[in-house]
Design an enzyme around this catalytic site. Structure first.
Site, PDB file in Angstrom:
ATOM      1  N   GLY A   1     -66.798  17.564 -44.987  1.00 26.18           N
ATOM      2  CA  GLY A   1     -67.227  16.708 -46.090  1.00 26.18           C
ATOM      3  C   GLY A   1     -66.118  16.479 -47.106  1.00 26.18           C
TER       4      GLY A   1
ATOM      5  NE  ARG B   1     -69.328   2.761 -39.076  1.00 26.67           N
ATOM      6  CZ  ARG B   1     -69.540   2.059 -40.191  1.00 26.67           C
ATOM      7  NH1 ARG B   1     -70.086   0.857 -40.123  1.00 26.67           N
ATOM      8  NH2 ARG B   1     -69.209   2.550 -41.360  1.00 26.67           N
TER       9      ARG B   1
ATOM     10  CG  ASN C   1     -68.851   7.487 -55.431  1.00 30.34           C
ATOM     11  OD1 ASN C   1     -67.854   7.310 -56.135  1.00 30.34           O
ATOM     12  ND2 ASN C   1     -68.963   8.482 -54.547  1.00 30.34           N
TER      13      ASN C   1
ATOM     14  CD  GLN D   1     -61.690  18.074 -44.322  1.00 26.64           C
ATOM     15  OE1 GLN D   1     -61.353  16.918 -44.067  1.00 26.64           O
ATOM     16  NE2 GLN D   1     -62.831  18.355 -44.926  1.00 26.64           N
TER      17      GLN D   1
HETATM   18  C1  UD1 Z   1     -68.413   8.460 -49.535  1.00 29.37           C
HETATM   19  C2  UD1 Z   1     -69.132   8.953 -50.793  1.00 29.37           C
HETATM   20  C3  UD1 Z   1     -70.109   7.882 -51.253  1.00 29.37           C
HETATM   21  C4  UD1 Z   1     -69.364   6.588 -51.523  1.00 29.37           C
HETATM   22  C5  UD1 Z   1     -68.570   6.162 -50.304  1.00 29.37           C
HETATM   23  C6  UD1 Z   1     -67.687   4.998 -50.626  1.00 29.37           C
HETATM   24  C7  UD1 Z   1     -69.310  11.378 -50.547  1.00 29.37           C
HETATM   25  C8  UD1 Z   1     -70.198  12.502 -50.197  1.00 29.37           C
HETATM   26  N1  UD1 Z   1     -69.843  10.166 -50.446  1.00 29.37           N
HETATM   27  O1  UD1 Z   1     -69.388   8.313 -48.525  1.00 29.37           O
HETATM   28  O2  UD1 Z   1     -70.751   8.304 -52.431  1.00 29.37           O
HETATM   29  O3  UD1 Z   1     -70.269   5.568 -51.909  1.00 29.37           O
HETATM   30  O4  UD1 Z   1     -67.743   7.233 -49.839  1.00 29.37           O
HETATM   31  O5  UD1 Z   1     -67.080   4.533 -49.458  1.00 29.37           O
HETATM   32  O6  UD1 Z   1     -68.178  11.601 -50.960  1.00 29.37           O
HETATM   33  N2  UD1 Z   1     -63.090  12.491 -45.347  1.00 29.37           N
HETATM   34  C9  UD1 Z   1     -62.265  13.560 -45.095  1.00 29.37           C
HETATM   35  N3  UD1 Z   1     -62.817  14.754 -44.708  1.00 29.37           N
HETATM   36  C10 UD1 Z   1     -64.148  14.907 -44.565  1.00 29.37           C
HETATM   37  C11 UD1 Z   1     -64.993  13.812 -44.841  1.00 29.37           C
HETATM   38  C12 UD1 Z   1     -64.430  12.617 -45.225  1.00 29.37           C
HETATM   39  O7  UD1 Z   1     -61.038  13.445 -45.206  1.00 29.37           O
HETATM   40  O8  UD1 Z   1     -64.562  16.015 -44.219  1.00 29.37           O
HETATM   41  C13 UD1 Z   1     -62.496  11.211 -45.765  1.00 29.37           C
HETATM   42  C14 UD1 Z   1     -62.782  10.095 -44.785  1.00 29.37           C
HETATM   43  O9  UD1 Z   1     -61.736   9.986 -43.838  1.00 29.37           O
HETATM   44  C15 UD1 Z   1     -62.851   8.877 -45.689  1.00 29.37           C
HETATM   45  C16 UD1 Z   1     -63.364   9.430 -46.986  1.00 29.37           C
HETATM   46  O10 UD1 Z   1     -63.118  10.814 -46.963  1.00 29.37           O
HETATM   47  O11 UD1 Z   1     -61.576   8.315 -45.917  1.00 29.37           O
HETATM   48  C17 UD1 Z   1     -64.859   9.167 -47.203  1.00 29.37           C
HETATM   49  O12 UD1 Z   1     -65.578   9.791 -46.198  1.00 29.37           O
HETATM   50  P1  UD1 Z   1     -66.840   9.123 -45.534  1.00 29.37           P
HETATM   51  O13 UD1 Z   1     -67.405  10.050 -44.548  1.00 29.37           O
HETATM   52  O14 UD1 Z   1     -66.497   7.762 -45.068  1.00 29.37           O
HETATM   53  O15 UD1 Z   1     -67.809   9.052 -46.790  1.00 29.37           O
HETATM   54  P2  UD1 Z   1     -69.067   8.125 -46.965  1.00 29.37           P
HETATM   55  O16 UD1 Z   1     -70.191   8.706 -46.217  1.00 29.37           O
HETATM   56  O17 UD1 Z   1     -68.702   6.731 -46.707  1.00 29.37           O
END
Ligand code: UD1
Ligand code: CA
Length: 449
Positions: A80, A15, A169, A75
């Site tokens: 996730g 986004r 969270n 990664q």
């Molecule tokens: C996540 C949380 C949610 C919380 C929210 C707060 C989980 C499953 N959910 O959701 O409970 O309210 O953050 O903003 O954890 N990332 C990686 N590798 C991945 C996936 C994500 O490095 O495979 C990193 C992303 O770059 C980001 C962070 O982890 O910095 C969060 O990932 P994102 O996909 O934004 O999680 P949300 O769906 O927002």
């Protein structure tokens, strides 16, 4: 107790609509990632692991720019948040003590909040940072009972009733490192997104008879950046806080809302900052210095009693000693100005050393670049550089020397000498009158034709 940090920064940031990885977009002249690393650094962690994915090389470089000791792990693919944390496991295999998971796109968590989470670990095996959301949207919801956290429910998987919960969270989680990795290893992906959710470790911990708890912080701390609009809002939030902190620290800001700070700006007590001043990275302003309006500073050091501007530009490597005066339309780059030097007007000083109490006249230029290489100009103490002197580097001017106005100095000037390097003046008596008469006659004859 030792602490390790795991910073998740693999996400694409779709986004943002950008070629740049999300965590490298800047707030306060620093990548978002540096903000997260700086918060984490406040805990003096033993080891910091940044999990990279999209734009891995650039993100890894930025991580090392912040601190050479930062370790990164790729990664690929991104399955996730639990999968992301799992990538750090081999690197922290022998980490003793706690591990804290931070997001690279969440810049404003306060060090005190992380301290509170570490303290809460005495009561709980897993501590999650929560906040009361004004608009809970798609955040994961915290299911609690008294002081216990029962589960984190992702929005997609939540029931209508669970979606009514406003305690959300933030994503920051703390647990004993070994426990964290062992829990993460048990996380599956049977959920609405088919992802490995880090949030699942709460229920997994409880199933093992371990307790989980929540530390609650202000919503503003948990602000994550997903869009350019949020990036702009984060910039505004950072600047508002930085201005308030500067004022609290005894800095005068004439028009606070027009001053922009970088993440690493240091300003001493009783410094005065005028309106419309921008601090890029790497600026230190000592106590009692004054920066007048409309100045642009980066990578520079301004000592006590010095004054700069209005309308001056200090570029990287500008070192101003005590009581230096830099006036309007002056640019200083990679130059050391010793105590009491005065550069009042319309001047470029680049790649130079200027000795104490030397005065540099208006319109002086250090001609430091020959089109291929940069060269240094050395000016001694108590020298006087006449207005409009071109100093063609490499060149040096001795202590107490003087250059005549309009000189083009290509050779070294000995101490206490006068250097005169301009065409000799000739006065032709009465010639101006004759010249004007001739020109007027030409103009008149043209007017008739
Ligand atoms: C996540 C949380 C949610 C919380 C929210 C707060 C989980 C499953 N959910 O959701 O409970 O309210 O953050 O903003 O954890 N990332 C990686 N590798 C991945 C996936 C994500 O490095 O495979 C990193 C992303 O770059 C980001 C962070 O982890 O910095 C969060 O990932 P994102 O996909 O934004 O999680 P949300 O769906 O927002
Ligand atoms: Ca997110």
């Amino acid at each position: 107790m030792p602490v390790s940090l795991i910073v998740l920064a693999a996400g694409m940031g779709t986004r943002m609509n950008s070629d740049l990885p999300k965590v490298l977009h800047k707030v306060a002249a620093a990548p978002l990632l540096h903000h997260a690393l700086q918060v984490g650094a406040s805990l003096a962690p033993e080891k910091v692991v940044v999990v990279t994915g999209h734009g891995a090389e650039e993100v890894a470089r930025a991580a090392r720019d912040y601190d050479e000791a930062t370790v990164t792990v790729l990664q690929e693919p991104q399955l996730g948040t639990a999968h992301a944390v799992g990538q750090a496991a081999p690197l922290l295999a022998d980490a003793a003590g706690d591990a804290i998971v931070l997001y690279g796109d969440t810049p404003f968590i306060r060090p005190e909040t992380l301290e509170a989470m570490l303290a809460a670990r005495s009561a709980h095996a897993v501590v999650v940072l929560g906040f009361h959301a004004a608009n809970p949207g798609r955040y994961g919801r915290l299911l609690t009972q008294g002081n216990d956290l029962l589960a984190i429910r992702e929005f997609k998987d939540a029931t209508d009733e669970e979606r009514l919960i406003t305690l959300c969270n933030s994503g920051v989680i703390c647990a004993d490192a070994k426990t964290l990795f062992s829990l993460v290893a048990d996380v599956g992906n049977a959920n609405a997104s088919g992802e490995y959710y880090l949030t699942d470790i709460v229920e997994l911990a409880r199933a093992r008879g371990l307790s989980a708890g929540v530390v609650i912080c202000e919503e503003a701390e948990t602000m994550g950046i997903n869009t350019r609009t949020e990036l702009a809002a984060a910039e505004a939030a950072f600047q508002a806080r930085a201005r308030a902190e500067a004022l609290d620290n005894g800095v005068t800001l004439t028009a606070p809302e027009t001053v922009f700070f970088a993440l690493d700006t240091h300003i001493g007590r009783d410094a005065i900052i005028g309106p419309n001043v921008l601090f890029g990275p790497g600026v230190t302003i000592e106590s009692g210095a004054e920066i007048k309006g409309f100045c642009h500073l980066e990578g520079c050091h301004v000592s006590r009693g010095a004054d700069v501007g209005p309308f001056a530009r200090l570029r990287p490597g500008a070192e101003l000693a005590e009581d230096v005066h830099v006036g309007n339309f002056v640019e200083i780059k990679n130059a050391i100005l010793d105590e009491g030097v005065k550069v009042g007007h319309l001047t470029y000083i680049g790649d130079a050393d200027v000795g104490e109490f030397t005065n540099i006249g208006a319109g002086t230029v250090t001609c430091n670049y020959d089109g291929v290489m940069k060269h240094r100009t050395r000016i001694g103490k108590r020298a006087f550089i006449g207005s409009d002197t071109m100093l063609v580097a490499p060149v040096s001017i001795g202590d107490g020397a003087l250059t005549a106005s309009g000189s083009v100095i290509t050779e070294d000037v000995p101490a206490e000498a006068v250097a005169l390097a301009r065409a000799k003046q000739v006065n032709k008596v009465g010639l101006a009158t004759k010249l004007f008469e001739r020109l007027r006659a030409i103009k008149a004859s043209k007017g008739k034709s």
